[in-house]
Design an enzyme around this catalytic site. Structure first.
Site, mmCIF file in Angstrom:
data_model
loop_
_atom_site.group_PDB
_atom_site.id
_atom_site.type_symbol
_atom_site.label_atom_id
_atom_site.label_comp_id
_atom_site.label_asym_id
_atom_site.label_seq_id
_atom_site.Cartn_x
_atom_site.Cartn_y
_atom_site.Cartn_z
ATOM 1 N N GLY A 642 0.832 -1.189 0.000
ATOM 2 C CA GLY A 642 0.000 0.000 0.000
ATOM 3 C C GLY A 642 0.862 1.232 0.000
ATOM 4 O O GLY A 642 2.075 1.174 -0.240
ATOM 5 N N GLY A 645 3.893 1.055 2.519
ATOM 6 C CA GLY A 645 4.977 0.139 2.208
ATOM 7 C C GLY A 645 4.441 -1.243 1.916
ATOM 8 O O GLY A 645 3.387 -1.392 1.298
ATOM 9 N N ASP A 757 -10.165 5.271 10.952
ATOM 10 C CA ASP A 757 -10.160 4.615 9.640
ATOM 11 C C ASP A 757 -10.837 3.251 9.709
ATOM 12 O O ASP A 757 -10.317 2.250 9.215
ATOM 13 C CB ASP A 757 -8.728 4.468 9.130
ATOM 14 C CG ASP A 757 -8.671 4.283 7.610
ATOM 15 O OD1 ASP A 757 -9.679 4.601 6.941
ATOM 16 O OD2 ASP A 757 -7.634 3.834 7.093
#
Length: 955
Positions: A642, A645, A757
């Site tokens: 992503g 990394g 998130d």
């Protein structure tokens, strides 16, 4: 060199300690009596001190023998009655020794502390002693695949702690015993989960008293007996049932109508009986995968209208059942369909297979019916349709493929391929492993009594099973290098058979301890196959001929070792002193090296970079360690990527799998931010939150090390990518787990944490499909001064983002609640929050009509949940989701309130929200101490796939 000396000293010290141990004299005498009865006792059984001399298969607590576990040891002889003098014995496993014969001694009833009696696949015969019923602590009783005769002892009904009862594949006869007056019976076993009685000679009627609503059975297996009479309606009262087998008996009469109540059953086998009357309506059985009703005498009737209402159906076997009429085209749209066999019926008219939804469909066999036409004959399809013996094929010169029997497949349907290597030629009887290494594998046959797939040519189920086997062996630190499966086949009893080979790790052959450990995990049902594909099973281990610890002079070698150890004792003290000094100096040197390589060791609180890191349980890994664990960060270990990394799978020296999140250059945080994130995560400990195990902060690297979560993300499962079947009960359980994890972050973490998130790719599923909240890259701790809200830059993922937070930049816990509401809608629709320009919250609001069934959301909800009947609690679940996505945060519930409401919904759906999942990663040592693992619970092991590629996404 120093470490080698230290290791040798430890070996010498342990050997002297072992020699000093002393076994209870009575226990030692009992084991010698067993040895005298056996022609091939293990070579290590020498000397007069079984506990101290480390006899293979003997477990001790202090001086008392507590376990005798010797599966697949080539034992020959009888079981001595002197075993009864081992009064502390808790475990006996002598499975897969077909040279063990004779009857079980009556004195076995004296083993009052026995919890596991496992004698699978031996040669025992004669009656099962009634004294078995006096083993009040017994939890596992596995006597299957022997030659036991006579009747089932009614005294087994006294075993109130019994969890597993397997007497299958013997010569038992007579009626099924139930209680009467002071006489016990099997109906008293209300806590037993498993009734396995197939392949015997049981006769008479099935007593109605055998079943009751207070039972917790999940398996009732009475296949291939001589039972007569009707199937009692009391069977329908056992709502916990998952597998029911009464096939290959002589049952007659009508099926009970309330069999439709068994909504958790996924395998129903009633073939080859004399059942009559109409077919009952099975609409409510929306978990049904496998339905076998062939060769019965049901009343001639049209194809049941409930066929298309079985969303999970993979296999339908109704040969010779007097079906007539046309099969509705919608039936073939079932998403999981693999095998349809309706031979020898009176089906007529035109066959229309409509739009096939399943990509797994293998065969539609309609031989010997009255079908006159086939609508889809010109359309290409990649499965077999057989219409031989129908009028549509009776025309002269017909050459259509469906009018010919498909060629039989003479080659094996599956065999584990080599893993990126060329098989090597092996000498003697060695075999090349999937890793192309010659060795002597341990072999046997897996016999599955239930099966949730029938596409035997599809390699995916076998690959999933191979992965779950290796995951199990590695996590239990068993000496297995690789496994292979081959020759999938069905036997006459409708058991699915697979040949298994397990190859030794780091050597050409296993020693006796290794074989015992591997065989034990099968005989004791510690290994559980993936439950979305494989049902109840048993294993038949082959004799192993190549033990690495079988030298002819093993006894002399043992004596020589003891003499050498005793001689070494005279200098042990001096060597230990020297080694202690050496070890102390090495420790100091290692500490200095660690300080030099770990920047956190030099953290300077005076240079505006914060205080020294306050870590709770997170370990500092070196770069070299992680490089080794992740196989040099190879492409094969790359399991996700992503914006931050990449994620690599790694294996610790203990065998534990880990996930290594490695930042790429340009995306790394500053040292302070990285330190803050680690401090935050190291304080978080909850079963529904992914655990941080450690970090690496050296050589310009930033890496976080997490627990490995094998079943990917919730997003993978909702999209079908993982292959895990997501029924309504599983979705509820996952929602509850995620809610509990989030509530913990808001209300119990110190300091409280806002995740920022929450989304389906950040909810991971473990081997039991327990939800775990993951990825805290955007998380925000709430200090005492920020309890109301904190003004911060807006971060998150579009579609899940709280509009109030977006407009005001004021972040609160209610921002997570909004995201969780969107997640709930995603759970019931399997749609992304924003899909084809449509926002799921708006779509649900516009379509929702509470005056109509399912709130008029049928077009939006995920059809794979099944809508033959409204899933209990679904409408309340939607109500809760919509309350979470209220425009104003003040009108949204807290996560604690969300948890309570989902718990109420689960109770409404007949589920226990507080039921704990049995562990699937107990060590071998724990398993051998009498603790039993739930072999086939609702939370059983699912697909052990790779770590989800979607775990890390660009933010």
């Amino acid at each position: 060199m120093g470490s080698v000396i230290w290791s040798l000293l430890l070996v010498v010290f342990l050997q002297i300690y072992i020699i000093a141990a002393t076994t209870d004299a009575g226990d030692s005498a009992a084991l010698k009596s067993l040895m005298d009865e056996w022609e091939k006792a293990p070579p290590s059984w020498v000397g007069g001190d079984p506990c101290g001399d480390s006899w293979v298969g003997i477990g001790c607590n202090d001086s008392r023998v507590t376990s005798v576990t010797l599966p697949s040891m080539k034992l020959v002889g009888r079981l001595s009655g002197d075993i009864s003098t081992l009064s502390e014995l808790q475990q006996v496993d002598l499975s897969y020794n077909n040279g063990l014969t004779g009857s079980l001694p009556t004195s076995i009833g004296n083993l009052k502390k026995l919890t596991n009696l496992i004698l699978v696949g031996c040669g025992f015969n004669g009656p099962i002693p009634d004294a078995i019923g006096s083993l009040s602590q017994l939890r596992f009783l596995s006597l299957n695949s022997n030659g036991f005769t006579g009747r089932i002892p009614p005294s087994i009904g006294n075993l109130s702690n019994l969890y597993w009862l397997d007497l299958a594949d013997n010569q038992l006869e007579g009626p099924i015993p139930v209680s009467s007056g002071s006489t016990p019976g099997l109906d008293m076993l209300i806590h037993t989960k498993h009734f396995h009685f197939g392949k015997n000679k049981l006769s008479g009627q099935i007593p109605a008293q055998l079943f009751s609503s207070s039972m917790t059975l999940i398996h009732v297996l009475f296949e291939s007996n001589k039972l007569t009479g009707i199937l009692p309606s009391t069977l329908g009262h056992v709502r916990t049932l998952e597998v029911v087998r009464f096939d290959n008996n002589s049952l007659n009469g009508r099926l009970p109508l309330n069999i439709n109540n068994l909504t958790s059953v996924h395998d129903l086998f009633l073939s080859n009986n004399k059942l009559t009357g109409p077919l009952p309506n099975l609409t409510q059985m929306n978990s049904l995968n496998t339905l076998y009703l062939s060769n019965n005498s049901f009343d001639s009737a049209d194809v049941p209208s409930w066929f298309p209402a079985l969303p999970a159906l993979t296999t339908l076997m109704m040969e010779n059942t007097q079906l007539r009429g046309q099969i509705p085209a919608i039936f073939f749209e079932l998403p999981n369909l693999q095998t349809v066999v309706l031979k020898g019926n009176q089906l007529n008219g035109t066959l229309d297979i409509g739009q096939i939804s399943s990509n797994q469909l293998q065969i539609i066999d309609l031989q010997n019916n009255l079908i006159t036409d086939f609508n889809n004959s010109d359309r290409p399809y990649n499965f077999d349709i057989i219409l031989v013996g129908n009028p549509v094929c009776d025309e002269t010169g017909t050459t259509r493929s469906y009018c010919n029997l498909p060629p039989s497949n003479s080659s094996p349907l599956y065999s584990t391929p080599s893993q990126n290597c060329l098989p090597v030629p092996c000498s003697s009887s060695q075999i090349s492993s999937p890793l192309c290494r010659c060795a002597y594998p341990y072999t046997g046959t897996l016999n599955f009594r239930g099966l949730l797939f029938s596409a035997f040519g599809n390699s995916t189920p076998y690959q999933i099973l191979e992965q779950s086997l290796m995951h199990f062996f590695q996590s239990h630190q068993l000496p297995v290098d690789s496994v292979s499966l081959s020759d999938p086949r069905m036997d006459p009893n409708e058991y699915f058979l697979l040949n298994l080979r397990a190859f030794p790790y780091g050597q050409e052959s296993f020693n006796r301890t290794g074989i015992s450990m591997i065989a034990f995990v099968f005989s004791n049902q510690t290994f559980k196959p993936p439950d979305q594909l494989f049902g109840p099973y048993f294993f038949r281990g082959d004799e192993y001929e190549h033990f690495s610890d079988d030298p002819a002079n093993s006894k002399k070698s043992s004596i020589a070792i003891k003499i050498g150890a005793a001689a070494g004792a005279s200098v042990l003290f001096l060597l230990l002193v020297l080694a202690g000094i050496y070890a102390y100096r090495q420790k100091k040197r290692a500490e200095r090296a660690t300080k030099e390589s770990n920047p956190f060791a030099h953290w300077d609180p005076k240079k505006s970079s914060g205080s020294i890191p306050q870590l709770k349980g997170a370990r500092c890994f070196s770069f070299e360690e992680l490089k080794k664990y992740a196989n040099n960060f190879s492409e094969a270990n790359d399991i996700g990527s992503g914006g931050y990394g990449k994620v690599y799978r790694g294996t610790l020296p203990t065998g534990e799998l880990i996930a290594i999140k490695r930042a790429q250059q340009g995306s790394m945080q500053g040292g302070l931010e990285f330190k803050t994130e680690i401090e935050l995560l190291s304080r978080v400990h909850h079963k529904n939150v992914v655990s941080l195990l450690g970090f690496c902060f050296e050589r310009g690297e930033q890496m976080l090390i997490y627990e490995y979560v094998p079943n990917g993300s919730l997003s993978d499962s909702l999209s079908g990518k993982s292959g895990i079947r997501m029924d309504w009960t599983r979705r509820l359980k996952i929602a509850l787990g995620a809610a509990r994890g989030l509530a913990y972050l808001h209300e119990l973490a110190n300091p409280p944490i806002i995740h920022r998130d929450i989304k389906s790719t950040n909810i991971l599923l473990d081997e039991r499909l327990n939800a775990k909240v993951a990825d805290f890259g955007l998380s925000k701790p709430m200090g005492d001064s920020e309890r109301g809200h904190v003004t911060t830059q807006v971060k998150g993922t579009m579609g899940y983002l709280d509009p109030e937070y977006y407009m005001t930049q004021q972040l609160t816990e209610k921002s997570d609640v909004y995201s969780f509401g969107v997640l709930m809608l995603e759970i019931v629709t399997a749609r992304r929050p924003i899909e084809r320009g449509k926002y799921i919250v708006r779509e649900v609001r516009m379509a929702m009509d509470k005056t109509k069934s399912l709130y008029n959301l049928q077009e939006i909800l995920d059809a794979s949940m099944g809508f033959a009947a409204t899933p209990k609690g679904l409408e309340k679940f939607v109500d809760l989701a919509m309350s979470c996505v209220e425009e104003s945060g003040a009108n949204r519930p807290t996560m604690g309130e969300v948890v309570k409401e989902i718990e109420n919904i689960m109770q409404l759906a007949g589920m226990n929200p507080n039921a704990e999942s049995a562990s699937s990663s107990a060590t071998y040592e724990e398993a051998t101490k009498g603790g039993s693992l739930h072999p086939y619970g609702d939370d059983s092991f699912a697909y052990s796939g790779v770590f989800p590629a979607s775990k890390i996404e660009p933010q």
